[in-house]
Scaffold this active site. Structure first.
Site, PDB file in Angstrom:
ATOM      1  CE  LYS A  50      -8.321 -21.731 -21.383  1.00 27.20           C
ATOM      2  NZ  LYS A  50      -7.218 -22.330 -22.131  1.00 27.20           N
ATOM      3  CD  GLU A 106     -10.057 -10.941 -14.150  1.00 30.57           C
ATOM      4  OE1 GLU A 106     -10.023 -12.185 -14.158  1.00 30.57           O
ATOM      5  OE2 GLU A 106     -10.149 -10.258 -15.187  1.00 30.57           O
ATOM      6  CG  PHE A 159       3.174 -10.869 -18.462  1.00 33.65           C
ATOM      7  CD1 PHE A 159       1.971 -10.402 -18.960  1.00 33.65           C
ATOM      8  CD2 PHE A 159       3.414 -12.235 -18.457  1.00 33.65           C
ATOM      9  CE1 PHE A 159       1.014 -11.280 -19.452  1.00 33.65           C
ATOM     10  CE2 PHE A 159       2.458 -13.124 -18.949  1.00 33.65           C
ATOM     11  CZ  PHE A 159       1.269 -12.640 -19.445  1.00 33.65           C
ATOM     12  CB  VAL A 160       2.557 -11.791 -12.465  1.00 32.27           C
ATOM     13  CG1 VAL A 160       3.422 -10.757 -11.774  1.00 32.27           C
ATOM     14  CG2 VAL A 160       1.127 -11.272 -12.627  1.00 32.27           C
TER      15      VAL A 160
HETATM   16  P1  5GP Z   1      -7.058  -5.798 -18.528  1.00 29.99           P
HETATM   17  O1  5GP Z   1      -8.258  -5.790 -19.406  1.00 29.99           O
HETATM   18  O2  5GP Z   1      -7.335  -5.348 -17.118  1.00 29.99           O
HETATM   19  O3  5GP Z   1      -5.924  -4.996 -19.134  1.00 29.99           O
HETATM   20  O4  5GP Z   1      -6.492  -7.263 -18.509  1.00 29.99           O
HETATM   21  C1  5GP Z   1      -7.070  -8.239 -17.739  1.00 29.99           C
HETATM   22  C2  5GP Z   1      -6.703  -9.622 -18.205  1.00 29.99           C
HETATM   23  O5  5GP Z   1      -5.453  -9.624 -18.889  1.00 29.99           O
HETATM   24  C3  5GP Z   1      -6.499 -10.537 -17.018  1.00 29.99           C
HETATM   25  O6  5GP Z   1      -7.700 -11.186 -16.682  1.00 29.99           O
HETATM   26  C4  5GP Z   1      -5.448 -11.498 -17.528  1.00 29.99           C
HETATM   27  O7  5GP Z   1      -6.066 -12.537 -18.241  1.00 29.99           O
HETATM   28  C5  5GP Z   1      -4.622 -10.679 -18.493  1.00 29.99           C
HETATM   29  N1  5GP Z   1      -3.419 -10.124 -17.833  1.00 29.99           N
HETATM   30  C6  5GP Z   1      -3.191  -8.836 -17.484  1.00 29.99           C
HETATM   31  N2  5GP Z   1      -2.000  -8.694 -16.896  1.00 29.99           N
HETATM   32  C7  5GP Z   1      -1.464  -9.937 -16.838  1.00 29.99           C
HETATM   33  C8  5GP Z   1      -0.225 -10.448 -16.319  1.00 29.99           C
HETATM   34  O8  5GP Z   1       0.631  -9.767 -15.756  1.00 29.99           O
HETATM   35  N3  5GP Z   1      -0.048 -11.800 -16.455  1.00 29.99           N
HETATM   36  C9  5GP Z   1      -0.961 -12.624 -17.057  1.00 29.99           C
HETATM   37  N4  5GP Z   1      -0.644 -13.917 -17.124  1.00 29.99           N
HETATM   38  N5  5GP Z   1      -2.121 -12.161 -17.561  1.00 29.99           N
HETATM   39  C10 5GP Z   1      -2.375 -10.835 -17.443  1.00 29.99           C
END
Ligand code: 5GP
Length: 185
Positions: A50, A106, A159-160
């Site tokens: 989302k 993304e 973490f944002v």
């Molecule tokens: P990845 O597979 O690249 O580790 O993670 C991607 C997904 O993780 C993103 O599409 C998001 O949904 C979630 N995510 C990764 N880092 C953050 C963050 O700092 N904040 C939030 N709210 N979601 C994150």
């Protein structure tokens, strides 16, 4: 609610305010419009639900081309700030991408695991091209070596939340990107 404003909270540190986000999105939109001007009829922007919904809404209005929009639902995190390492396709596109130019939109690339999975999956479906646009990237964590063709901002490993990004389904409606100082309470 304890504080008077949900948007203005002492527990949230602003990383990118609304103006900064808009200015960057206008630049990204112009770059996308320039690169796809000859392929606009076959161009589809696929938002990853989302988290993309706010970014995508602003981005498409900055791309002056007759593009199409579709969505994919992916789930890689539970209600926590830690990656589960598990990627699940929860919703697929509504129209075939065969013979089309796909631009995946993304919110954030963290480890890149999610994008690795998705881009591989999309490439098996016969598109003319697949590129990636992400508002944010944590370069220190992107061990998958995912190439981001259009990147908004590189950020530190924090973490944002906000501007579509959640913490346990909250904060998606913040008009800025911020960092939660504490997750207690
Ligand atoms: P990845 O597979 O690249 O580790 O993670 C991607 C997904 O993780 C993103 O599409 C998001 O949904 C979630 N995510 C990764 N880092 C953050 C963050 O700092 N904040 C939030 N709210 N979601 C994150």
């Amino acid at each position: 609610m304890a504080s008077e404003s949900f948007f203005t909270d002492d527990n949230i540190e602003v990383m990118f305010d609304a103006e900064t986000l808009q200015a960057r999105i206008v630049e990204l939109g112009a770059a996308i419009a320039r690169d796809y001007q000859d392929d606009a009829d076959d161009l589809v922007l696929i938002g990853i639900l989302k988290g993309c919904f706010v970014f995508l809404a602003d981005l498409v209005r900055a791309v002056d081309l007759p593009l199409a929009v579709d969505f994919i639902g992916l789930s890689s995190y539970g209600d926590s700030t830690e990656s589960s390492g598990v990627v699940r396709l929860t919703t697929d596109v509504s129209k075939s991408i065969e013979g089309r130019h796909v631009l995946v939109v993304e919110d954030i690339v963290d480890t890149g695991l999610t994008m690795n999975y998705l881009l591989e999956n999309l490439r098996t479906r016969g598109p003319k091209s697949v590129k990636l646009c992400s508002l944010l990237e944590k370069p220190d964590k992107n061990t998958s070596g995912i190439k981001i063709d259009y990147l908004g901002f590189s950020i530190p490993d924090k973490f944002v939340i906000g501007y579509g990004l959640d913490y346990a389904e909250r904060y998606r409606n913040l008009p800025y990107v911020g960092v939660l100082k504490s997750t207690d309470g």
